[in-house]
Scaffold this active site. Sequence first.
Site, PDB file in Angstrom:
ATOM      1  N   ILE A  90       0.921  -1.096  -0.127  1.00  0.00           N
ATOM      2  CA  ILE A  90       0.004   0.136  -0.099  1.00  0.00           C
ATOM      3  C   ILE A  90       0.837   1.229  -0.042  1.00  0.00           C
ATOM      4  CG2 ILE A  90      -1.720   1.273   1.277  1.00  0.00           C
ATOM      5  CD1 ILE A  90      -2.692  -1.337   2.625  1.00  0.00           C
ATOM      6  N   ALA A  93       0.776   4.781   3.154  1.00  0.00           N
ATOM      7  CA  ALA A  93       0.187   4.024   4.192  1.00  0.00           C
ATOM      8  C   ALA A  93       0.553   4.590   5.620  1.00  0.00           C
ATOM      9  CB  ALA A  93       0.336   2.804   4.378  1.00  0.00           C
ATOM     10  N   GLY A  96      -3.849   8.956   6.612  1.00  0.00           N
ATOM     11  CA  GLY A  96      -5.163   8.904   5.956  1.00  0.00           C
ATOM     12  C   GLY A  96      -5.777   7.601   5.477  1.00  0.00           C
ATOM     13  N   TYR A 273      -4.138  18.353  -9.872  1.00  0.00           N
ATOM     14  CA  TYR A 273      -4.548  16.968  -9.189  1.00  0.00           C
ATOM     15  C   TYR A 273      -5.731  16.382  -9.743  1.00  0.00           C
ATOM     16  CZ  TYR A 273      -6.928  14.361  -5.622  1.00  0.00           C
ATOM     17  OH  TYR A 273      -7.520  13.101  -4.933  1.00  0.00           O
TER      18      TYR A 273
END
Length: 398
Positions: A90, A93, A96, A273
């Site tokens: 992940i 990590a 959030g 973004y």
Amino acid sequence: MATSILSSALSIHKEGTSNASLKDTGFLGISLSNHLKSDFFPPVLKSKRTLNHRKLSVSTVRAQTIATTPTITRAPTQGRKTLRTGSVVITGASSGLGLATAKALAETGKWHVIMACRDYLKTERAAKSAGIAKENYTIMHLDLSSLDSVKQFVDNFGRSGRPLDALVCNAAVYQPTAKEPSFTADGFELSVGTNHLGHFLLSRLLLDDLKQSDYPSKRLIIVGSITGNTNTLAGNVPPKANLGDLRGFSGGLNGLNSSAMIDGGNFDGAKAYKDSKVCNMLTMQEFHRRYHKDTGITFASLYPGCIATTGLFREHIPLFRLLFPPFQKYITKGFVSEEESGKRLAQVVSDPSLTKSGVYWSWNKDSASFENQLSQEASDVEKARKMWDISEKLVGLA
């Protein structure tokens, strides 16, 4: 003033990550069409990777990998075969959505989580604070804004001898108030360079590991975004995502001989973004078209809801950070806690009922998952192919 700020909120919140950023608003995270209808480690030799990524020039990067000593459940030599512990990487990590997902998967006792992050100490503190058992995670250094760091991570992971059963591309950078672009170590605009190109290279280099996995359901998950999906109300709040003809992307996003924006326009941090998340969703679909049939790997994206209290809002103005959570809780009703969002992403990683490939998952107000619709641009087959080809060139795979 508060009204205008909250209006802009619809364009900014993302559903997960770790590297600095913002998360998408859960405001009406359903397509307009749906809305209108209703409501370790001893070294173990691994087989050669087919991508020849070792031929790429890899500058010396000091490995900051520090690992715990996880236990992998192996099938007994005799008797009934048992399912071994799954291994999942992940990105982002340390906070959030990524941290919440790591916790949700680790607590099942069925997964060992490789937490791929830039800051080891921050990640270790976060894992400890979240109560993740030491034997259920390993921390490995990864900076997605550096292609060399991505290659180093892949090499380090290969040396570990650990299988790869699932990859979650979660980390992201968001700079909503930036007036001028920032750039990665390789000279790409930071948001697209990190969120898309870093994950693109990582996914391509780890694809062979996923292919070799003997796990029953191998998955590659890329976190999407409602704000890049222009068939939603939130996705239509300016500045809207738009990749145009990819002229800035073709030019290298360096702001010198080309624009730092994918569409070749003027820099806008919020739009950069959103554009990167469109690339993420296009990448997921292109992976599905190119590899699912032959490999059986499930490729999927998702929007887990509005995580309004995430630390990824730290780059936004203070008034926004103050007003946005109650706005989402009491006005839009789109608020989702980090814990709940982590459970949703964990569901996409491990739930036997979510094995369909090429899907963009969302959840309704009753927390039931459903297959959401992507916008015309975020599902444009020709644009996905072109973006893939350019991405290969920019990261050195072509």
